[in-house]
Design a protein around this motif. Structure first.
Motif, PDB file in Angstrom:
ATOM      1  N   GLN A  65      47.160  -3.607   4.212  1.00  0.00           N
ATOM      2  CA  GLN A  65      46.698  -3.226   2.869  1.00  0.00           C
ATOM      3  C   GLN A  65      45.967  -4.399   2.207  1.00  0.00           C
ATOM      4  N   LEU A  66      46.504  -5.603   2.388  1.00  0.00           N
ATOM      5  CA  LEU A  66      45.874  -6.799   1.819  1.00  0.00           C
ATOM      6  C   LEU A  66      44.479  -7.002   2.423  1.00  0.00           C
ATOM      7  N   ILE A  67      44.361  -6.787   3.726  1.00  0.00           N
ATOM      8  CA  ILE A  67      43.059  -6.906   4.395  1.00  0.00           C
ATOM      9  C   ILE A  67      42.106  -5.829   3.883  1.00  0.00           C
ATOM     10  N   ASP A  68      42.620  -4.615   3.671  1.00  0.00           N
ATOM     11  CA  ASP A  68      41.781  -3.537   3.123  1.00  0.00           C
ATOM     12  C   ASP A  68      41.297  -3.893   1.715  1.00  0.00           C
ATOM     13  N   ASP A  69      42.194  -4.470   0.906  1.00  0.00           N
ATOM     14  CA  ASP A  69      41.852  -4.856  -0.472  1.00  0.00           C
ATOM     15  C   ASP A  69      40.910  -6.057  -0.516  1.00  0.00           C
ATOM     16  N   PRO A  71      38.956  -7.909   2.286  1.00  0.00           N
ATOM     17  CA  PRO A  71      38.565  -8.078   3.686  1.00  0.00           C
ATOM     18  C   PRO A  71      38.026  -9.465   4.042  1.00  0.00           C
ATOM     19  N   ASP A  72      37.691 -10.256   3.032  1.00  0.00           N
ATOM     20  CA  ASP A  72      37.200 -11.617   3.294  1.00  0.00           C
ATOM     21  C   ASP A  72      38.298 -12.673   3.131  1.00  0.00           C
ATOM     22  N   PHE A  73      39.549 -12.238   3.097  1.00  0.00           N
ATOM     23  CA  PHE A  73      40.683 -13.149   2.977  1.00  0.00           C
ATOM     24  C   PHE A  73      41.134 -13.533   4.379  1.00  0.00           C
ATOM     25  N   ALA A  74      40.606 -14.639   4.879  1.00  0.00           N
ATOM     26  CA  ALA A  74      40.844 -15.057   6.261  1.00  0.00           C
ATOM     27  C   ALA A  74      42.330 -15.210   6.571  1.00  0.00           C
ATOM     28  N   GLU A  75      43.091 -15.730   5.626  1.00  0.00           N
ATOM     29  CA  GLU A  75      44.506 -15.977   5.922  1.00  0.00           C
ATOM     30  C   GLU A  75      45.307 -14.689   6.059  1.00  0.00           C
ATOM     31  N   ALA A  76      44.880 -13.622   5.405  1.00  0.00           N
ATOM     32  CA  ALA A  76      45.549 -12.326   5.599  1.00  0.00           C
ATOM     33  C   ALA A  76      45.356 -11.864   7.048  1.00  0.00           C
ATOM     34  N   TRP A  77      44.135 -12.000   7.556  1.00  0.00           N
ATOM     35  CA  TRP A  77      43.868 -11.680   8.961  1.00  0.00           C
ATOM     36  C   TRP A  77      44.705 -12.578   9.874  1.00  0.00           C
ATOM     37  N   ASN A  78      44.773 -13.851   9.534  1.00  0.00           N
ATOM     38  CA  ASN A  78      45.506 -14.797  10.370  1.00  0.00           C
ATOM     39  C   ASN A  78      47.005 -14.490  10.395  1.00  0.00           C
ATOM     40  N   ARG A  79      47.558 -14.155   9.250  1.00  0.00           N
ATOM     41  CA  ARG A  79      48.993 -13.830   9.202  1.00  0.00           C
ATOM     42  C   ARG A  79      49.286 -12.572  10.018  1.00  0.00           C
ATOM     43  N   ARG A  80      48.364 -11.599   9.957  1.00  0.00           N
ATOM     44  CA  ARG A  80      48.593 -10.396  10.756  1.00  0.00           C
ATOM     45  C   ARG A  80      48.438 -10.713  12.243  1.00  0.00           C
ATOM     46  N   ALA A  81      47.516 -11.618  12.573  1.00  0.00           N
ATOM     47  CA  ALA A  81      47.362 -12.046  13.972  1.00  0.00           C
ATOM     48  C   ALA A  81      48.656 -12.683  14.474  1.00  0.00           C
ATOM     49  N   VAL A  82      49.278 -13.505  13.646  1.00  0.00           N
ATOM     50  CA  VAL A  82      50.548 -14.141  14.015  1.00  0.00           C
ATOM     51  C   VAL A  82      51.613 -13.068  14.235  1.00  0.00           C
ATOM     52  N   LEU A  83      51.683 -12.118  13.328  1.00  0.00           N
ATOM     53  CA  LEU A  83      52.658 -11.037  13.453  1.00  0.00           C
ATOM     54  C   LEU A  83      52.452 -10.294  14.779  1.00  0.00           C
ATOM     55  N   GLU A  89      51.718  -8.120  20.965  1.00  0.00           N
ATOM     56  CA  GLU A  89      50.506  -7.290  20.908  1.00  0.00           C
ATOM     57  C   GLU A  89      49.290  -8.225  20.917  1.00  0.00           C
ATOM     58  N   TYR A  90      49.039  -8.802  22.093  1.00  0.00           N
ATOM     59  CA  TYR A  90      48.078  -9.894  22.212  1.00  0.00           C
ATOM     60  C   TYR A  90      46.636  -9.474  21.950  1.00  0.00           C
ATOM     61  N   GLN A  91      46.261  -8.277  22.336  1.00  0.00           N
ATOM     62  CA  GLN A  91      44.877  -7.845  22.088  1.00  0.00           C
ATOM     63  C   GLN A  91      44.616  -7.626  20.602  1.00  0.00           C
ATOM     64  N   LYS A  92      45.593  -7.059  19.904  1.00  0.00           N
ATOM     65  CA  LYS A  92      45.453  -6.894  18.449  1.00  0.00           C
ATOM     66  C   LYS A  92      45.400  -8.269  17.775  1.00  0.00           C
ATOM     67  N   SER A  93      46.247  -9.177  18.212  1.00  0.00           N
ATOM     68  CA  SER A  93      46.268 -10.522  17.659  1.00  0.00           C
ATOM     69  C   SER A  93      44.927 -11.214  17.903  1.00  0.00           C
ATOM     70  N   GLN A  94      44.433 -11.083  19.116  1.00  0.00           N
ATOM     71  CA  GLN A  94      43.154 -11.672  19.492  1.00  0.00           C
ATOM     72  C   GLN A  94      42.035 -11.150  18.574  1.00  0.00           C
ATOM     73  N   ALA A  95      41.996  -9.846  18.350  1.00  0.00           N
ATOM     74  CA  ALA A  95      40.971  -9.241  17.499  1.00  0.00           C
ATOM     75  C   ALA A  95      41.053  -9.812  16.074  1.00  0.00           C
ATOM     76  N   ASP A  96      42.271  -9.964  15.551  1.00  0.00           N
ATOM     77  CA  ASP A  96      42.424 -10.517  14.202  1.00  0.00           C
ATOM     78  C   ASP A  96      42.021 -11.990  14.154  1.00  0.00           C
ATOM     79  N   CYS A  97      42.356 -12.751  15.208  1.00  0.00           N
ATOM     80  CA  CYS A  97      41.933 -14.164  15.264  1.00  0.00           C
ATOM     81  C   CYS A  97      40.416 -14.260  15.210  1.00  0.00           C
TER      82      CYS A  97
END
Length: 156
Positions: A65-69, A71-83, A89-97
């Motif tokens: 939701q934070l990424i949707d709100d 989308p240019d918040f890099a750390e939101a993408w990064n935190r989801r990549a970590v999750l 879920e390495y491919q999803k993480s890779q895409a977020d990285c």
């Protein structure tokens, strides 16, 4: 974000003095986490609290939701990549990285994470490239040096 400050902190990551490097690292993380003000920062903290408590789906939903709100918040993408990485879920993480790196090409955490994903997927050459890029930003990061050696050994 203050580009001059970021550039100075990036230079400090290359300083032989460990205290200078540690301060620069902490300051960069602070800037990245607070890029979108209190709202973004609180959402990141809340997602971490949810994840730590075992509410993984809620943490993921909050970050999405934070990424949707924002989308240019890099750390939101990064935190989801970590999750995603922690969930295997390495491919999803890779895409977020990769999204993080589009927004913030000097995000050493995302480069490190990308390398971890590639390694987990058996893509050792790509992992080595990612770890080398992270090392170009943080040359004293021993963990990346170690991971390059491990990936190189797996290639032989």
């Amino acid at each position: 974000m203050n580009e001059q400050l970021i550039n100075a902190l990036l230079e400090d990551l290359k300083n032989p003095d460990e205290d200078v490097r540690n301060q620069a690292t902490e300051e960069l993380w602070r800037i990245w986490f607070q890029q979108k003000g209190q709202y973004g920062f609180e959402r990141l903290e809340r997602s971490q609290t949810l994840f730590t408590a075992g509410n993984v789906k809620q943490a993921e939903a909050l970050l999405t939701q934070l990424i949707d709100d924002l989308p240019d918040f890099a750390e939101a993408w990064n935190r989801r990549a970590v999750l995603y990485y922690l969930l295997g879920e390495y491919q999803k993480s890779q895409a977020d990285c990769l999204e993080v790196l589009k927004l913030n090409p000097v995000h050493f955490g995302a480069l490190h994470g990308l390398g971890l994903c590639y390694a987990a997927l058996g893509q050792y050459r790509a992992a080595i490239q990612a770890f080398r890029k992270a090392l170009a930003i943080q040359p004293y990061a021993l963990v990346n040096q170690k991971l390059i050696l491990e990936c190189t050994a797996r290639l032989s």
